[in-house]
Design an enzyme around this catalytic site. Structure first.
Site, PDB file in Angstrom:
ATOM      1  N   ASP A   5      16.017 -21.548  -2.076  1.00 30.55           N
ATOM      2  CA  ASP A   5      16.019 -20.799  -3.330  1.00 30.55           C
ATOM      3  C   ASP A   5      16.806 -21.563  -4.393  1.00 30.55           C
ATOM      4  O   ASP A   5      16.441 -21.575  -5.566  1.00 30.55           O
ATOM      5  CB  ASP A   5      16.651 -19.420  -3.145  1.00 30.55           C
ATOM      6  CG  ASP A   5      15.766 -18.525  -2.296  1.00 30.55           C
ATOM      7  OD1 ASP A   5      14.686 -19.008  -1.871  1.00 30.55           O
ATOM      8  OD2 ASP A   5      16.153 -17.365  -2.057  1.00 30.55           O
ATOM      9  N   GLU A   9      17.248 -24.780  -4.710  1.00 24.72           N
ATOM     10  CA  GLU A   9      16.481 -25.902  -5.259  1.00 24.72           C
ATOM     11  C   GLU A   9      15.429 -25.405  -6.242  1.00 24.72           C
ATOM     12  O   GLU A   9      15.193 -26.001  -7.294  1.00 24.72           O
ATOM     13  CB  GLU A   9      15.775 -26.650  -4.130  1.00 24.72           C
ATOM     14  CG  GLU A   9      16.621 -27.725  -3.498  1.00 24.72           C
ATOM     15  CD  GLU A   9      15.934 -28.284  -2.270  1.00 24.72           C
ATOM     16  OE1 GLU A   9      15.196 -29.274  -2.401  1.00 24.72           O
ATOM     17  OE2 GLU A   9      16.122 -27.685  -1.191  1.00 24.72           O
ATOM     18  N   LYS A  16      -9.557  -1.535   2.959  1.00 22.90           N
ATOM     19  CA  LYS A  16      -9.641  -0.956   1.617  1.00 22.90           C
ATOM     20  C   LYS A  16      -8.200  -0.671   1.178  1.00 22.90           C
ATOM     21  O   LYS A  16      -7.575   0.293   1.631  1.00 22.90           O
ATOM     22  CB  LYS A  16     -10.472   0.319   1.626  1.00 22.90           C
ATOM     23  CG  LYS A  16     -10.693   0.895   0.235  1.00 22.90           C
ATOM     24  CD  LYS A  16     -11.742   1.992   0.270  1.00 22.90           C
ATOM     25  CE  LYS A  16     -12.095   2.453  -1.131  1.00 22.90           C
ATOM     26  NZ  LYS A  16     -10.942   3.021  -1.839  1.00 22.90           N
ATOM     27  N   CYS A  61      28.538  18.449  -0.768  1.00 22.49           N
ATOM     28  CA  CYS A  61      29.553  19.321  -0.183  1.00 22.49           C
ATOM     29  C   CYS A  61      30.819  18.501  -0.053  1.00 22.49           C
ATOM     30  O   CYS A  61      30.799  17.381   0.448  1.00 22.49           O
ATOM     31  CB  CYS A  61      29.080  19.785   1.192  1.00 22.49           C
ATOM     32  SG  CYS A  61      30.420  20.241   2.296  1.00 22.49           S
ATOM     33  N   CYS A 109      33.300  19.462   7.255  1.00 21.07           N
ATOM     34  CA  CYS A 109      31.991  20.132   7.304  1.00 21.07           C
ATOM     35  C   CYS A 109      31.236  19.711   8.575  1.00 21.07           C
ATOM     36  O   CYS A 109      30.951  18.530   8.774  1.00 21.07           O
ATOM     37  CB  CYS A 109      31.166  19.765   6.070  1.00 21.07           C
ATOM     38  SG  CYS A 109      29.505  20.455   6.117  1.00 21.07           S
TER      39      CYS A 109
HETATM   40  S1  IVH Z   1     -15.155  -3.946  -3.634  1.00 19.27           S
HETATM   41  C1  IVH Z   1     -18.913  -3.361  -5.229  1.00 19.27           C
HETATM   42  N1  IVH Z   1     -13.269  -4.422  -1.877  1.00 19.27           N
HETATM   43  O1  IVH Z   1     -11.958   0.528  -3.860  1.00 19.27           O
HETATM   44  C2  IVH Z   1     -17.547  -3.717  -5.054  1.00 19.27           C
HETATM   45  N2  IVH Z   1     -12.978  -2.614  -3.395  1.00 19.27           N
HETATM   46  O2  IVH Z   1     -14.393   2.492  -5.001  1.00 19.27           O
HETATM   47  C3  IVH Z   1     -16.580  -2.658  -5.435  1.00 19.27           C
HETATM   48  N3  IVH Z   1     -10.860  -1.426  -3.131  1.00 19.27           N
HETATM   49  O3  IVH Z   1     -12.200   0.389  -7.327  1.00 19.27           O
HETATM   50  C4  IVH Z   1     -15.217  -2.927  -5.036  1.00 19.27           C
HETATM   51  N4  IVH Z   1     -10.086  -2.660  -1.481  1.00 19.27           N
HETATM   52  O4  IVH Z   1     -10.037  -0.339  -6.257  1.00 19.27           O
HETATM   53  C5  IVH Z   1     -13.679  -3.635  -2.901  1.00 19.27           C
HETATM   54  N5  IVH Z   1     -11.673  -4.943  -0.281  1.00 19.27           N
HETATM   55  C6  IVH Z   1     -12.078  -4.189  -1.301  1.00 19.27           C
HETATM   56  C7  IVH Z   1     -11.300  -3.126  -1.796  1.00 19.27           C
HETATM   57  C8  IVH Z   1     -11.794  -2.364  -2.849  1.00 19.27           C
HETATM   58  C9  IVH Z   1      -9.840  -1.643  -2.283  1.00 19.27           C
HETATM   59  C10 IVH Z   1     -10.929  -0.352  -4.140  1.00 19.27           C
HETATM   60  C11 IVH Z   1     -11.136  -0.814  -5.541  1.00 19.27           C
HETATM   61  C12 IVH Z   1     -12.362  -0.108  -6.045  1.00 19.27           C
HETATM   62  C13 IVH Z   1     -12.529   0.994  -5.048  1.00 19.27           C
HETATM   63  C14 IVH Z   1     -14.015   1.210  -4.809  1.00 19.27           C
END
Ligand code: IVH
Length: 676
Positions: free
Chosen positions: A46, A48, A128, A435, A440
């Site tokens: 860090d 450096e 997701k 408290c 206590c």
């Molecule tokens: S693809 C057609 N990939 O999910 C492609 N979305 O309803 C549309 N999201 O608004 C998105 N991880 O915020 C994609 N690996 C992922 C994702 C992802 C999270 C979220 C994104 C999007 C919502 C889709």
């Protein structure tokens, strides 16, 4: 005249040299940023890094004409905005159809196969991420715009804020396409979210209900300095418009994004069969709580771009992708009562007692309301119908009150002026009521529970129920008293047999041999958590030295601030602390210091796990790590930095791969520890 020209030439030459050095520094800093924030594999210390950064700052201050928008110094610095501008996406950002049932995934596969005929189909499965969708535009490899998804067509221009996120490159590595629009998710790591909320709670500011709201709130800050102070991170998962390159598959896109300097989730996979997709979804659902970011399902995408184009889009959702969500972690329930818990430091916490509900396979019957102000803000009343969320391993939270369900019979709750347990006076300490009763029993119970807990003195078997009885029967009046308990004492307790009593006594005895940092942590000094305890343990030789430390000495330790220092001083000024320490010593509690970190602590803060057979004894490998300031753990978690694999590795390797933890072999390990 000639002389003049020469000097001019010299300055021009000199300036050119400076411009070159600035360019070189930027390249270096971008590179080390990438090693640190994207790969999590720093190459330099860090200190450096700070030196390089300072040199660049100084040169830019002298020669402002050389400042460019992609300079690493330009991440923060912009002034607060009045409001965000809008930004129109060149290709709309689509949303996904989401499903929760397995049969719906089979149906998706059938639809895709029907539309494509007899062709081979591959699916990319991505976690997701539960954050906020972003588009980041790079022109000639330089970040020019960052914007939110908005309604899919037009979003908000949050460029200033996006630039503060360290894992988002300001300029791309490798090649610089004329145009590359990167799409992905901004999120806040769960651990950082908890810290942030704790801090906001302490300051009496509004807390966030979950990491996603925290990320959204931080991105939509008009003052970029606030955003910069928030621990945001980014995973890339797609592209918008691209000029200068064609992609054939989603898999290729993900790899390309990695190559040019983005973080891509290590959990992305490629499958040919929808059955495998479903299995992978189930697997991720099982480990979701272990990840440091929230995922609410998986996204399944047809891999081939050409097939994607043929499948097309209907009403803003692609036909070639779906979100296959996990079981929800939000449920409705009713508040049966609101009670007050008294913590280790006397803090009064209002807690909602709920009609039990199942959320993601766990029964939830309580939710914290944090403090009086949160209670008021959320306006939770006894009898209310509420939305409860269990986010990761975070304590259940009340997200909101369903006000439309109120009948008028709900009761407001008022925080008590006296401690509900000992009746002592309650004082306001910022947003927290405390408290002040020195004896206590509620505080004492919590202090002893903390003292005995696994990460403190680690006294197995001495759980909450036993401790509560010991306090209620006045058999202990401080944590040290447990060392003077006899078997006869223990046998007086409810549900205590010969065997359990012996087990507890053995565990109590065993805990007398401990480490300095555990002992400091076990004392339960306000604001001294495990991390601070370990800082103190490596700075001071023993408890006497710590006890006698002055305020100035304490604040001179990096990461120890005035509040923590004051709290430590106050703790050691108490007569009760003196008594406690004397009793612990008398009882035979001994601690060892961690090995002195003599060499440069190149592995400071790094956690290693070994699996399989190494050519040197495990103990030696462990010592190597500890000598360099690192730690060795026995099981793999998201906090592990390296898993070192020897011959015949076990399930730890699988776990590491699932969690995306870096896996190295013995040779790499030796190189890291400087033995090769
Ligand atoms: S693809 C057609 N990939 O999910 C492609 N979305 O309803 C549309 N999201 O608004 C998105 N991880 O915020 C994609 N690996 C992922 C994702 C992802 C999270 C979220 C994104 C999007 C919502 C889709």
């Amino acid at each position: 005249m000639q002389e003049q020209a020469k000097i001019g030439e010299n300055t021009a030459e000199r300036k050119e040299e400076i411009r070159k050095r600035i360019e070189e520094l930027r390249d270096l800093i971008h590179y080390h940023n990438y090693r640190y924030y994207v790969l999590d594999e720093p190459e330099i210390s860090d200190a450096e890094y700070d030196r390089l950064f300072k040199e660049l700052e100084d040169l830019e201050a002298k020669y402002p004409e050389f400042i460019t928008p992609d300079s690493p110094t330009q991440r923060i610095g912009a002034k607060p905005l009045e409001e965000f501008g809008t930004y129109e996406h060149s290709i709309p950002m689509l949303s996904l159809n989401s499903v929760t049932e397995e049969h719906e995934v089979w149906e998706f596969d059938e639809r895709v196969r029907r539309a494509l005929g007899e062709e081979e189909i591959e699916y990319v499965v991505e976690p997701k991420i539960d954050g906020l969708a972003m588009e980041i535009v790079y022109r000639d490899g330089v970040l020019v715009v960052g914007s939110t998804r908005g309604d899919g067509r037009v979003g908000e221009d949050v460029t200033q804020n996006i630039k503060t996120i360290k894992s988002i490159p300001l300029r791309l590595m490798k090649e610089r396409l004329p145009l590359l629009e990167v799409r992905g998710e901004v999120y806040m790591p769960v651990s950082k979210f908890k810290e942030l909320n704790k801090e906001l709670g302490r300051r009496g500011e509004r807390m966030f209900a979950n990491p996603r709201n925290a990320a959204a709130g931080s991105v939509r800050q008009l003052d970029p300095r606030v955003t910069a102070s928030r621990p945001l991170d980014f995973f890339a998962y797609g592209v918008g418009r691209v000029e200068g390159r064609e992609f054939r598959t989603q898999w290729e896109i993900l790899n390309y994004l990695k190559e040019v300097g983005f973080r891509v989730s290590p959990l992305v996979r490629l499958f040919r069969k929808i059955r495998e997709v479903i299995e992978y979804h189930d697997e991720l659902e099982k480990i979701r709580a272990e990840l440091d970011y929230e995922i609410d399902g998986v996204v399944v995408k047809v891999n081939s771009i050409e097939q994607q184009n043929r499948l097309g889009t209907i009403s803003r959702s692609p036909r070639w992708a779906i979100a296959y969500k996990f079981a929800p972690r939000e449920e409705f329930t009713k508040v049966k009562d609101i009670v007050v818990q008294v913590g280790r430091t006397g803090a009064l916490t209002p807690v909602a007692v709920l009609e039990p509900v199942q959320i993601g396979g766990v029964t939830v019957s309580r939710a914290t309301l944090h403090n009086e102000e949160e209670l008021k803000r959320k306006d939770v009343r006894i009898g209310d119908t509420v939305v409860v969320e269990r986010a990761g391993d975070v304590i259940p939270e009340i997200v909101s009150v369903v006000k439309s369900k109120r009948t008028g019979a709900e009761k407001e709750f008022k925080m008590p002026d006296r401690c509900p347990v000992c009746g002592a006076e309650v004082l306001k300490d910022g947003p927290i009521r405390r408290c002040i009763g020195v004896a206590c029993p509620a505080q004492l119970k919590e202090r002893i529970k903390h003292f005995a807990s696994q990460r403190a003195m680690d006294i197995e078997g001495l759980g909450g129920k036993v401790i509560e009885q010991l306090v209620d029967r006045k058999m202990v009046s401080d944590p040290a008293d447990i060392y003077f308990l006899t078997k006869r004492d223990l046998l007086k307790l409810d549900r205590m047999g010969e065997k359990l009593a012996q087990k507890i006594l053995d565990a109590i005895d065993k805990s007398k041999q401990t480490t300095f940092e555990r002992l400091i942590y076990a004392l339960g000094i306000r604001h001294v958590g495990e991390h601070t305890a370990s800082l103190l343990a490596s700075h001071f030789r023993d408890m006497d030295e710590l006890r006698n430390a002055s305020y100035d000495e304490l604040v001179s330790i990096p990461e120890i601030g005035p509040e923590v220092a004051r709290s430590i001083i106050l703790f050691f000024e108490q007569d009760s602390t003196d008594r406690l320490l004397r009793k612990l010593e008398e009882a035979g509690v001994r601690y060892e210091k961690l090995p002195e970190v003599k060499k440069e602590a190149t592995l400071a803060g790094k956690t290693f796990v070994f699996t399989g057979k190494l050519s040197i004894p495990r103990e030696d490998a462990k010592r190597l790590v500890e000598e360099l300031g690192g730690r060795v753990a026995t099981s793999v978690s998201k906090k592990t930095d390296y898993v070192v694999v020897g011959e015949d590795p076990g399930s730890k390797l699988v776990k590491a791969q699932q969690l995306g933890v870096k896996v190295i072999d013995e040779e790499e390990f030796m190189a890291l520890t400087g033995r090769k």
